[in-house]
Design an enzyme around this catalytic site. Structure first.
Site, mmCIF file in Angstrom:
data_model
loop_
_atom_site.group_PDB
_atom_site.id
_atom_site.type_symbol
_atom_site.label_atom_id
_atom_site.label_comp_id
_atom_site.label_asym_id
_atom_site.label_seq_id
_atom_site.Cartn_x
_atom_site.Cartn_y
_atom_site.Cartn_z
ATOM 1 N N GLU A 172 34.126 45.527 -6.546
ATOM 2 C CA GLU A 172 35.162 45.442 -5.490
ATOM 3 C C GLU A 172 36.071 46.671 -5.466
ATOM 4 O O GLU A 172 37.296 46.559 -5.515
ATOM 5 C CB GLU A 172 36.001 44.162 -5.678
ATOM 6 C CG GLU A 172 35.203 42.900 -5.474
ATOM 7 C CD GLU A 172 36.037 41.619 -5.415
ATOM 8 O OE1 GLU A 172 37.225 41.637 -5.768
ATOM 9 O OE2 GLU A 172 35.477 40.589 -5.010
ATOM 10 N N GLU A 291 29.028 37.606 -5.505
ATOM 11 C CA GLU A 291 30.141 36.673 -5.746
ATOM 12 C C GLU A 291 30.303 35.829 -4.495
ATOM 13 O O GLU A 291 30.573 36.366 -3.411
ATOM 14 C CB GLU A 291 31.469 37.399 -6.014
ATOM 15 C CG GLU A 291 31.606 37.922 -7.428
ATOM 16 C CD GLU A 291 32.995 38.479 -7.719
ATOM 17 O OE1 GLU A 291 33.999 37.912 -7.245
ATOM 18 O OE2 GLU A 291 33.063 39.505 -8.421
HETATM 19 O O1 AHR Z 1 35.690 35.703 -9.412
HETATM 20 C C1 AHR Z 1 37.047 35.998 -9.526
HETATM 21 C C2 AHR Z 1 37.387 37.393 -9.053
HETATM 22 O O2 AHR Z 1 37.229 37.446 -7.665
HETATM 23 C C3 AHR Z 1 36.522 38.513 -9.561
HETATM 24 O O3 AHR Z 1 36.934 39.026 -10.780
HETATM 25 C C4 AHR Z 1 36.679 39.560 -8.499
HETATM 26 O O4 AHR Z 1 35.563 40.396 -8.413
HETATM 27 C C5 AHR Z 1 36.957 38.764 -7.245
HETATM 28 O O5 AHR Z 1 38.044 39.261 -6.563
#
Ligand code: AHR
Length: 500
Positions: A172, A291
């Site tokens: 990210e 994610e």
């Molecule tokens: O999954 C929780 C967080 O969400 C992770 O560390 C990050 O990559 C995202 O913003």
């Protein structure tokens, strides 16, 4: 209401990549410590791994697990997590304002992954660090021996290389919250150069560049375009992240996230292919949805950060309800239906931290509601995904203009002859009379199993005290008539129909 789902054996989207059923273990909150690793727990094995969590992980069925972060990755020194445990440094984790003891690191994770039967997906720190540390990390993990770092691994008791194939180039990097955030130009350049040196160390690895951390980021689209413009030739994947929110506190609106996910995937495919076109390249960048989950209830500042730099604090321990499970089921359907380009995906995360599995330190472990659609998809989705033609009434919502009540995917395994239908009835008050035409898949289909996840209360949760409030049951209202399946789906339900 009634709806039709039609597939034909000759119209396949693609083979389903089983890495679509991945999850994620981050050094965050209690995902690692008192999640998968708790040496003092009564069920801990000789490595300190909780057996109850390992058993639930095997039941959940992830195929690949991302590690060590997340935002944590952008401040992590991989060297801190290897070697004798009593010599590992204790550090401040700036991502989650926690104290990181480093009692769990790369070799422990790889041992856990082996016991869990999952492939690792690793990430390198492109926040505070860069190409040099990344190439050293690959050398430590994947080089057979005869160099300082590969021999260090052997000194650490790991004779054979880990042979980690899938690597994420940071995490990210577009997010203002990210440690050492970058502009797309800065990140595109560093991703390119890091990819080059990592691949020089091990040419067999697969590399994923960071995409946007959410589709509504201000730089969305432009970010992917600029990043890929730089590193297109050296990367294989671009990542997508998304967390579903229920901003209108309405199940109907909440379902809009499923359609939005489909649009997100298609837009990123378009951007990636646009870069390919400008480069006159036939190469196609694949998507790593590394994610995704529902996450909105445990999002206050107190959920994200506890004062005093605690060790393994309770962070974002979202308690999932029944409607969350439905939305996640829909997201899985969408990913399966885009399996020509989405080749890996990770439900974020695995334990405690927005996890399908919850634990108490020293105590029980249980399944959250979202455990079930994932576990069933992972168990039953094998083979190729057929192109679904959906004929369903729909409704309009603020979150998405047109939402068909039926959301469905059909996965057909030519080797076993098993075809599985995953279907969501998004009508909240009416049953759905569903006719499924499995054209060309064999004239006399048999129903081998018909499972449903349903609860009359959308807000029902599984807790330590009542861990089986929301659990799958059987749908007895499913029958086969030649190559047609006729099923009655409960209002607001997730369904899996296994046919042979
Ligand atoms: O999954 C929780 C967080 O969400 C992770 O560390 C990050 O990559 C995202 O913003």
């Amino acid at each position: 209401i009634s709806a039709r789902l039609i597939v034909d054996r000759d119209f396949a989207i693609a083979d389903l990549d089983r890495r679509l059923f991945g999850t994620f273990v981050e050094h965050m909150g209690r995902c690692v410590y008192t999640g998968i690793y708790e040496p003092d727990h009564p069920s801990a094995d000789e490595d300190g791994f909780r057996q109850d969590v390992l058993d639930l992980t095997r039941e959940l069925g992830p195929t690949i697990v991302r590690y060590p972060g997340g935002n944590f990755m952008s401040g992590y020194n991989w060297e801190d997590g290897v070697g004798p445990k009593d010599q590992r440094p204790v550090r401040l984790d700036l991502a989650w304002y926690s104290t990181e003891t480093n009692q769990f690191g790369t070799n422990e994770f790889m041992r856990w992954a082996d016991k869990a039967g999952v492939e690792p997906m690793f990430g390198v720190n492109l926040g505070t660090r860069g190409p040099d540390e990344a190439r050293h990390f690959v050398e430590y993990c994947n080089h057979p021996g005869g160099t300082a770092l590969s021999d260090l691994r052997r000194e650490h008791g790991v004779e054979k290389p880990h042979d980690i194939k899938f690597w994420c180039l940071g995490n990210e990097m577009d997010g203002p919250w990210q440690i050492c955030r970058k502009t797309p130009q800065e990140y595109g350049r560093i991703a390119l150069e890091t990819a080059k040196v990592m691949r020089q160390v091990d040419p067999t690895i697969t590399l994923a560049a960071c995409g946007s951390s959410q589709w509504d980021m201000p730089t969305y689209g432009e970010w992917e375009h600029t990043v890929l413009d730089h590193c297109f030739d050296e990367v294989d994947f671009i990542s997508l992240h998304t967390y579903f929110t229920n901003r209108y506190d309405s199940t109907e609106e909440f379902f809009g996230n499923i359609e939005q996910t489909d649009q997100f995937i298609k837009e990123i495919v378009a951007v990636a292919d646009g870069v390919a076109a400008r480069k006159h390249s036939r190469k196609r960048i694949m998507l790593s949805f590394d994610e995704w989950n529902v996450w909105y209830k445990a999002r206050s500042i107190d959920d994200l950060r506890k004062p005093g730099w605690p060790q393994a604090p309770r962070l974002i321990e979202e308690v999932y309800n029944f409607e969350d499970a439905l939305v996640n089921g829909g997201a899985l359907i969408v990913m399966m239906n885009n399996c020509d380009r989405v080749k890996t995906a990770c439900l974020a995360q695995l334990v405690n931290v927005i996890g399908p599995i919850m634990t108490e330190p020293g105590g029980a472990a249980w399944r959250q509601t979202i455990f079930y659609p994932f576990a069933q998809a992972s168990q039953f989705a094998h083979g190729r995904v057929l192109r679904p033609v959906i004929d369903s009434p729909s409704y309009s919502a603020k979150s998405f203009a047109e939402i068909p009540y039926l959301c469905a995917s059909v996965v057909d395994d030519e080797t076993t002859g098993q075809s599985v239908i995953f279907a969501l009835n998004r009508h909240l008050t009416e049953e759905m009379e569903l006719r499924i035409e499995l054209r060309g898949l064999g004239r006399e289909r048999q129903i081998t199993q018909a499972l449903e996840l349903h609860h009359t209360n959308m807000k029902a949760t599984n807790t330590r005290e009542a861990p089986e409030t929301v659990t799958p049951g059987f749908n007895h209202d499913v029958r086969a008539d030649g190559e047609t399946i006729i099923a009655r789906l409960k209002p607001g339900s997730w369904n899996v129909i296994v046919t042979q």
